[in-house]
Design a protein around this motif. Structure first.
Motif, PDB file in Angstrom:
ATOM      1  N   PHE A   9      43.170  67.965  53.707  1.00 17.69           N
ATOM      2  CA  PHE A   9      42.156  67.946  52.519  1.00 17.69           C
ATOM      3  C   PHE A   9      41.870  69.324  51.858  1.00 17.69           C
ATOM      4  CE2 PHE A   9      41.464  64.360  55.280  1.00 17.69           C
ATOM      5  CZ  PHE A   9      41.294  63.440  54.343  1.00 17.69           C
ATOM      6  N   SER A  10      42.301  69.551  50.749  1.00 21.24           N
ATOM      7  CA  SER A  10      42.021  70.720  50.101  1.00 21.24           C
ATOM      8  C   SER A  10      40.384  71.246  50.135  1.00 21.24           C
ATOM      9  CB  SER A  10      42.519  70.926  48.567  1.00 21.24           C
ATOM     10  OG  SER A  10      41.562  69.842  47.827  1.00 21.24           O
ATOM     11  N   LYS A  11      40.320  72.515  50.027  1.00 19.81           N
ATOM     12  CA  LYS A  11      38.945  73.231  50.118  1.00 19.81           C
ATOM     13  C   LYS A  11      38.104  72.491  48.952  1.00 19.81           C
ATOM     14  CE  LYS A  11      36.589  77.569  49.885  1.00 19.81           C
ATOM     15  NZ  LYS A  11      36.473  79.017  49.574  1.00 19.81           N
ATOM     16  N   GLU A  12      38.749  72.154  47.769  1.00 20.12           N
ATOM     17  CA  GLU A  12      37.948  71.549  46.795  1.00 20.12           C
ATOM     18  C   GLU A  12      37.351  69.984  47.291  1.00 20.12           C
ATOM     19  OE1 GLU A  12      38.606  70.142  41.997  1.00 20.12           O
ATOM     20  OE2 GLU A  12      40.387  71.069  43.339  1.00 20.12           O
ATOM     21  N   GLU A  13      38.473  69.442  47.713  1.00 22.78           N
ATOM     22  CA  GLU A  13      37.975  68.085  48.103  1.00 22.78           C
ATOM     23  C   GLU A  13      37.187  68.173  49.404  1.00 22.78           C
ATOM     24  OE1 GLU A  13      39.165  65.262  46.835  1.00 22.78           O
ATOM     25  OE2 GLU A  13      39.793  66.539  45.274  1.00 22.78           O
TER      26      GLU A  13
END
Length: 312
Positions: free
Chosen positions: A189-193
């Motif tokens: 899971f990306s930092k944005e997510e």
């Protein structure tokens, strides 16, 4: 000595703290969903904190006592009657032979807990009395309670009653913040997510039970569609393909293949089990060390909380 169920309840089961050490056989932990209410129901009677208890969902549960005993009621705010006389919950009561005990309408929360002095005298399966209907284990014949069922207890009486101080009684109508430890497949899971997950509001859907709560809100994207099935911890947050979080609770399956962004603190899962449809949910990140400390403090408090009780 026993209670007899004299109506047809929608859903009531016998539970205790749960069934542990058998996940490798596909046997779920089960157990009481709200351990705060469960522990207090037993503590009001000075029962051992792993004593079995009734977990009651929905309104209209009626039993009759055929011998003197003492019981306590905790959990969801509800209409509670002894011989048609309205009583307060979060306290214990002396019960006489022939008394009729009724749980009426549940006003807030989902689950009411009824404990009897010394617990119900029934046989354990895999070390627990907890009922798991889908596995036909525990309770009475592995099923929910029904009209005519007999709940035996030993002949024990007490000459005093106790109640919990009002300031310690939870309010189940509040919006919930669930503290979560990022873990499992968090690297996918990306930092944005992750930021989206922490900064979005979710709402409890009507798809919830002892197994899990499905939430609805801003979808969360994972970089992978699935994983090889692996063991699932209490409070795990699955993110299926639609991106809507699912928080897994006491009767969760033992393994699963959806990616998981993290695990909700066990204390907050107890609160979640009392949440109704459309309850607003927010997530807050905490560290593993902080989560461990808060969980230990919660358990420790039940061995040192006599000051929270009053004679009634």
């Amino acid at each position: 000595m026993s209670f007899e169920i004299i109506n047809s309840p929608i859903l009531a089961t016998i539970q205790d703290k749960g069934r542990f050490g058998f996940s490798f056989l596909g046997v779920s932990n089960s157990g009481c969903s709200d351990e705060f209410a469960y522990f207090w129901a037993n503590k009001l009677l000075k029962n051992s904190l792993d004593t079995n208890i009734l977990e009651i969902s929905f309104s209209n549960f009626i039993i009759e006592a055929n011998k003197d005993t003492q019981l306590s009621i905790t959990g969801a705010d509800c209409e509670f009657f002894i011989n048609e006389q309205s009583k307060e919950i979060w306290q214990s009561y002396n019960i006489k032979k022939g008394d009729i005990i009724k749980i009426g309408k549940i006003l807030s929360g989902n689950l009411v807990y009824l404990a009897v002095l010394g617990g119900f005298d029934i046989k354990k399966e895999f070390g627990s009395n907890s009922t798991t209907i889908k596995e036909k284990l525990g309770g009475l014949d592995g099923d929910k309670l029904k009209k005519g069922d007999i709940l035996p207890y030993k002949n024990r009486v007490c000459n005093y009653t106790m109640r919990l101080k009002k300031e310690f009684i939870p309010n189940y109508e509040e919006n919930l913040t669930l503290r979560v430890v990022f873990s499992y497949q968090e690297e996918y899971f990306s930092k944005e997510e992750k930021n989206k997950f922490l900064n979005s509001s979710y709402f409890v859907t009507n798809e919830f039970n002892k197994m899990a709560y499905k939430l609805k809100g801003t979808p969360i994207k994972c970089q992978i569609d699935g994983i090889i099935s692996e063991a699932i911890a209490f409070g795990s947050v699955q993110i299926p393909k639609d991106g809507q979080p699912i928080v897994l609770l006491k009767q969760r399956q033992t393994i699963g293949g959806y990616p998981k962004i993290g695990v909700v603190l066990n204390i907050d899962c107890f609160k979640l089990s009392q949440a109704r449809t459309n309850t607003k949910i927010r997530f807050k990140e905490i560290s593993y060390e902080e989560a461990l400390d808060k969980s230990k403090s919660f358990s420790k408090s039940f061995f040192e909380s006599s000051a929270d009780l009053k004679n009634s």
